[in-house]
Design a protein around this motif. Structure first.
Motif, PDB file in Angstrom:
ATOM      1  N   ILE A  38       0.844  -1.087  -0.145  1.00 13.76           N
ATOM      2  CA  ILE A  38      -0.005  -0.027   0.070  1.00 13.76           C
ATOM      3  C   ILE A  38       0.762   1.283  -0.003  1.00 13.76           C
ATOM      4  CG2 ILE A  38      -1.586   1.126   1.441  1.00 13.76           C
ATOM      5  CD1 ILE A  38      -3.025  -1.254   2.053  1.00 13.76           C
ATOM      6  N   ASP A  39       1.914   1.230   0.770  1.00 16.93           N
ATOM      7  CA  ASP A  39       2.829   2.482   0.774  1.00 16.93           C
ATOM      8  C   ASP A  39       3.524   2.874  -0.653  1.00 16.93           C
ATOM      9  OD1 ASP A  39       5.192   3.333   3.323  1.00 16.93           O
ATOM     10  OD2 ASP A  39       3.290   4.466   2.463  1.00 16.93           O
ATOM     11  N   ALA A  40       3.596   2.029  -1.022  1.00 21.96           N
ATOM     12  CA  ALA A  40       4.229   1.931  -2.772  1.00 21.96           C
ATOM     13  C   ALA A  40       3.260   2.558  -3.681  1.00 21.96           C
ATOM     14  CB  ALA A  40       4.860   0.586  -3.362  1.00 21.96           C
ATOM     15  N   VAL A  41       2.038   2.029  -3.499  1.00 21.13           N
ATOM     16  CA  VAL A  41       0.868   2.614  -4.187  1.00 21.13           C
ATOM     17  C   VAL A  41       0.764   4.190  -4.020  1.00 21.13           C
ATOM     18  CG1 VAL A  41      -1.359   2.663  -4.676  1.00 21.13           C
ATOM     19  CG2 VAL A  41      -0.411   0.421  -4.616  1.00 21.13           C
ATOM     20  N   ILE A  42       0.801   4.544  -2.666  1.00 28.02           N
ATOM     21  CA  ILE A  42       0.814   6.020  -2.234  1.00 28.02           C
ATOM     22  C   ILE A  42       1.910   6.984  -2.755  1.00 28.02           C
ATOM     23  CG2 ILE A  42       0.837   7.314  -0.205  1.00 28.02           C
ATOM     24  CD1 ILE A  42      -0.693   5.303   1.430  1.00 28.02           C
ATOM     25  N   ASP A  43       3.202   6.208  -2.735  1.00 32.67           N
ATOM     26  CA  ASP A  43       4.074   7.091  -3.189  1.00 32.67           C
ATOM     27  C   ASP A  43       4.105   7.302  -4.636  1.00 32.67           C
ATOM     28  OD1 ASP A  43       6.633   5.719  -1.024  1.00 32.67           O
ATOM     29  OD2 ASP A  43       5.026   7.411  -0.675  1.00 32.67           O
ATOM     30  N   GLU A  44       3.561   6.449  -5.469  1.00 34.62           N
ATOM     31  CA  GLU A  44       3.479   6.259  -7.061  1.00 34.62           C
ATOM     32  C   GLU A  44       2.518   7.627  -7.260  1.00 34.62           C
ATOM     33  OE1 GLU A  44       2.567   3.756 -10.805  1.00 34.62           O
ATOM     34  OE2 GLU A  44       2.969   2.863  -8.736  1.00 34.62           O
ATOM     35  N   THR A  45       1.291   7.282  -6.624  1.00 33.47           N
ATOM     36  CA  THR A  45       0.091   8.213  -6.891  1.00 33.47           C
ATOM     37  C   THR A  45       0.474   9.748  -6.424  1.00 33.47           C
ATOM     38  OG1 THR A  45      -1.290   6.462  -6.250  1.00 33.47           O
ATOM     39  CG2 THR A  45      -2.290   8.657  -6.465  1.00 33.47           C
ATOM     40  N   LEU A  46       1.243   9.929  -5.314  1.00 35.39           N
ATOM     41  CA  LEU A  46       1.673  11.234  -5.136  1.00 35.39           C
ATOM     42  C   LEU A  46       2.506  11.815  -5.963  1.00 35.39           C
ATOM     43  CD1 LEU A  46       2.456  10.974  -1.214  1.00 35.39           C
ATOM     44  CD2 LEU A  46       0.577  12.203  -2.164  1.00 35.39           C
ATOM     45  N   ALA A  47       3.242  11.274  -6.645  1.00 31.85           N
ATOM     46  CA  ALA A  47       4.302  11.752  -7.674  1.00 31.85           C
ATOM     47  C   ALA A  47       3.695  12.154  -8.879  1.00 31.85           C
ATOM     48  CB  ALA A  47       5.238  10.640  -8.161  1.00 31.85           C
ATOM     49  N   SER A  48       2.419  11.618  -9.318  1.00 37.03           N
ATOM     50  CA  SER A  48       1.749  12.006 -10.305  1.00 37.03           C
ATOM     51  C   SER A  48       0.699  13.091  -9.995  1.00 37.03           C
ATOM     52  CB  SER A  48       0.932  10.877 -10.825  1.00 37.03           C
ATOM     53  OG  SER A  48      -0.124  10.335  -9.757  1.00 37.03           O
ATOM     54  N   ILE A  49       0.459  13.488  -8.618  1.00 41.00           N
ATOM     55  CA  ILE A  49      -0.703  14.473  -8.445  1.00 41.00           C
ATOM     56  C   ILE A  49       0.003  15.459  -7.737  1.00 41.00           C
ATOM     57  CG2 ILE A  49      -2.769  14.884  -6.903  1.00 41.00           C
ATOM     58  CD1 ILE A  49      -3.292  12.024  -6.925  1.00 41.00           C
ATOM     59  N   SER A  50       0.911  15.419  -7.168  1.00 47.86           N
ATOM     60  CA  SER A  50       1.800  16.639  -6.437  1.00 47.86           C
ATOM     61  C   SER A  50       3.009  16.810  -7.257  1.00 47.86           C
ATOM     62  CB  SER A  50       2.486  16.109  -5.128  1.00 47.86           C
ATOM     63  OG  SER A  50       3.029  17.088  -4.310  1.00 47.86           O
ATOM     64  N   PRO A  51       3.066  17.667  -8.164  1.00 45.47           N
ATOM     65  CA  PRO A  51       4.017  17.752  -9.217  1.00 45.47           C
ATOM     66  C   PRO A  51       5.550  18.279  -8.479  1.00 45.47           C
ATOM     67  CG  PRO A  51       2.637  19.732  -9.202  1.00 45.47           C
ATOM     68  CD  PRO A  51       1.949  18.908  -8.373  1.00 45.47           C
ATOM     69  N   ILE A  52       5.544  18.774  -7.577  1.00 43.49           N
ATOM     70  CA  ILE A  52       6.739  19.463  -6.947  1.00 43.49           C
ATOM     71  C   ILE A  52       7.495  18.167  -6.435  1.00 43.49           C
ATOM     72  CG2 ILE A  52       7.706  21.153  -5.292  1.00 43.49           C
ATOM     73  CD1 ILE A  52       6.421  22.454  -7.621  1.00 43.49           C
ATOM     74  N   ARG A  53       6.733  17.386  -5.870  1.00 46.83           N
ATOM     75  CA  ARG A  53       7.422  16.291  -5.286  1.00 46.83           C
ATOM     76  C   ARG A  53       8.155  15.532  -6.465  1.00 46.83           C
ATOM     77  NH1 ARG A  53       6.903  11.603  -1.570  1.00 46.83           N
ATOM     78  NH2 ARG A  53       5.979  12.758  -0.164  1.00 46.83           N
ATOM     79  N   ALA A  54       7.410  15.312  -7.508  1.00 49.09           N
ATOM     80  CA  ALA A  54       8.056  14.676  -8.802  1.00 49.09           C
ATOM     81  C   ALA A  54       9.517  15.134  -9.145  1.00 49.09           C
ATOM     82  CB  ALA A  54       7.245  14.675  -9.907  1.00 49.09           C
ATOM     83  N   VAL A  55       9.888  16.573  -9.107  1.00 50.60           N
ATOM     84  CA  VAL A  55      10.865  17.228  -9.454  1.00 50.60           C
ATOM     85  C   VAL A  55      12.000  17.538  -8.361  1.00 50.60           C
ATOM     86  CG1 VAL A  55       9.940  18.099 -11.609  1.00 50.60           C
ATOM     87  CG2 VAL A  55       9.813  19.459  -9.513  1.00 50.60           C
TER      88      VAL A  55
END
Length: 349
Positions: free
Chosen positions: A68-85
């Motif tokens: 579940i934690d892995a799914v949360i991190d992956e979804t956050l990266a796609s929704i929260s753009p600053i986290r992704a960069v």
């Protein structure tokens, strides 16, 4: 016939005597995915603490399993753009510190036998991202949880990820640093260059007109790119909201070419002056004195520090017949290198 029945009874007796369990078909709607954590979410049954990512804390929370934690991190990266960069680090406590050296080690020239004077030393700056506890408290009815066809893991991950992403996206841009991250638009700014600007202050370039671009808008965009020193331009991105981007996509050079270049293949990002664009809706719209456009290497310039596991507790008592799932995660953020991010200020001077 009696002989046949006697043979069948003898064969069944042999199986029962051997202690072989009967194989039963699964109940309708049962899933092989449902493990101990799914049982805890549905009914509150105790979870055997064998999770690889951590055990329950002293307060009684259960660590979310790795899946579940892995799914949360992956979804956050796609929704929260600053986290992704940005630069995301995993920490074990809220006391994370990082050293940033500003300037280099001065050197000098001398003849073969000339005296060597002492040179200066680098200046170190300590950065400590403000930390806060990010939480979500989604609820579901017990009847929904009892439905065997309901994917508990997917629902829980989606609800928590959505709540966390909304709060993160706003805090990384505009957070005031009080029990939450400090956004990169909440640090002081100055028109001074890197050589004279104090550490921790971002450089801004003015657009030339209050609340608007000047007559040749491409010029300030080019100046912003060149204001970022070459080492930081490797991996740099633009950050703005969709309303600002809509205006920029219409800009043309004097020979009629668009500054905006769409991606030519699937998965290829569109570019502005050769650099990818990140749409962050928490960036402000263009207005007088607004800081609506950022350009920089956020891997070098913005630091996100977070605990490695998310804690979750099941509460079936507070709001019957609904079951609440309280999830919490400590997270912090701040500008770690003020030379790596530049801004456009929509002002005349």
């Amino acid at each position: 016939m009696s002989e046949v029945m006697d043979a069948l009874e003898a064969s069944f007796g042999a199986v029962e005597g051997a202690g072989v369990p009967a194989a039963r078909p699964p109940l309708a709607g049962a899933s092989a995915r449902d493990g101990a954590f799914a049982g805890f979410v549905r009914s509150g049954a105790m979870l055997e603490t064998k999770a690889m990512s951590g055990a329950s804390d002293a307060a009684g929370g259960y660590a979310v399993p790795r899946e579940i934690d892995a799914v949360i991190d992956e979804t956050l990266a796609s929704i929260s753009p600053i986290r992704a960069v940005a630069n995301v680090v995993k920490v074990g406590s809220a006391g994370y510190r990082k050293l940033v050296a500003s300037g280099g080690t001065p050197s000098g020239w001398a003849s073969e036998t000339g005296a060597r004077a002492e040179t200066g030393t680098p200046t170190f700056n300590e950065v400590a991202p403000p930390m806060g506890e990010l939480y979500a408290n989604p609820a579901a009815s017990q009847a929904m949880l009892d439905d065997a066809a309901f994917d508990v893991e997917e629902w829980l991950a989606h609800e928590i990820a959505t709540e966390f992403a909304k709060a993160e996206g706003a805090a990384f841009v505009n957070g005031d640093g009080v029990d939450k991250p400090r956004g990169f638009l909440k640090v002081p700014t100055s028109a001074a260059g890197d050589a004279t600007r104090p550490f921790g202050t971002l450089q801004h370039l003015v657009s030339g007109s209050a609340g608007a671009f000047a007559a040749n808008p491409e010029e300030v965009l080019i100046d912003l790119v060149q204001a970022l020193r070459a080492p930081y331009r490797q991996g740099a991105v633009w950050v703005m909201n969709s309303a600002t981007l809509a205006r920029i996509r219409k800009f043309k050079t004097s020979d009629g070419a668009f500054l905006w270049v769409p991606g030519i293949a699937a998965g290829q990002p569109a570019t502005l002056l050769g650099y990818p664009v990140v749409e962050a809706e928490d960036m402000p719209d263009i207005a007088a004195n607004s800081l609506s456009i950022a350009f920089g290497n956020f891997k070098a310039g913005y630091l996100i520090a977070e605990r490695t596991e998310t804690q979750i507790m099941r509460d079936p008592y507070t709001n019957k017949p609904f079951v609440h799932f309280y999830a919490a995660k400590r997270i912090g953020g701040m500008v770690s290198n003020s030379e790596a991010i530049k801004l456009i200020k929509f002002a005349a001077s």
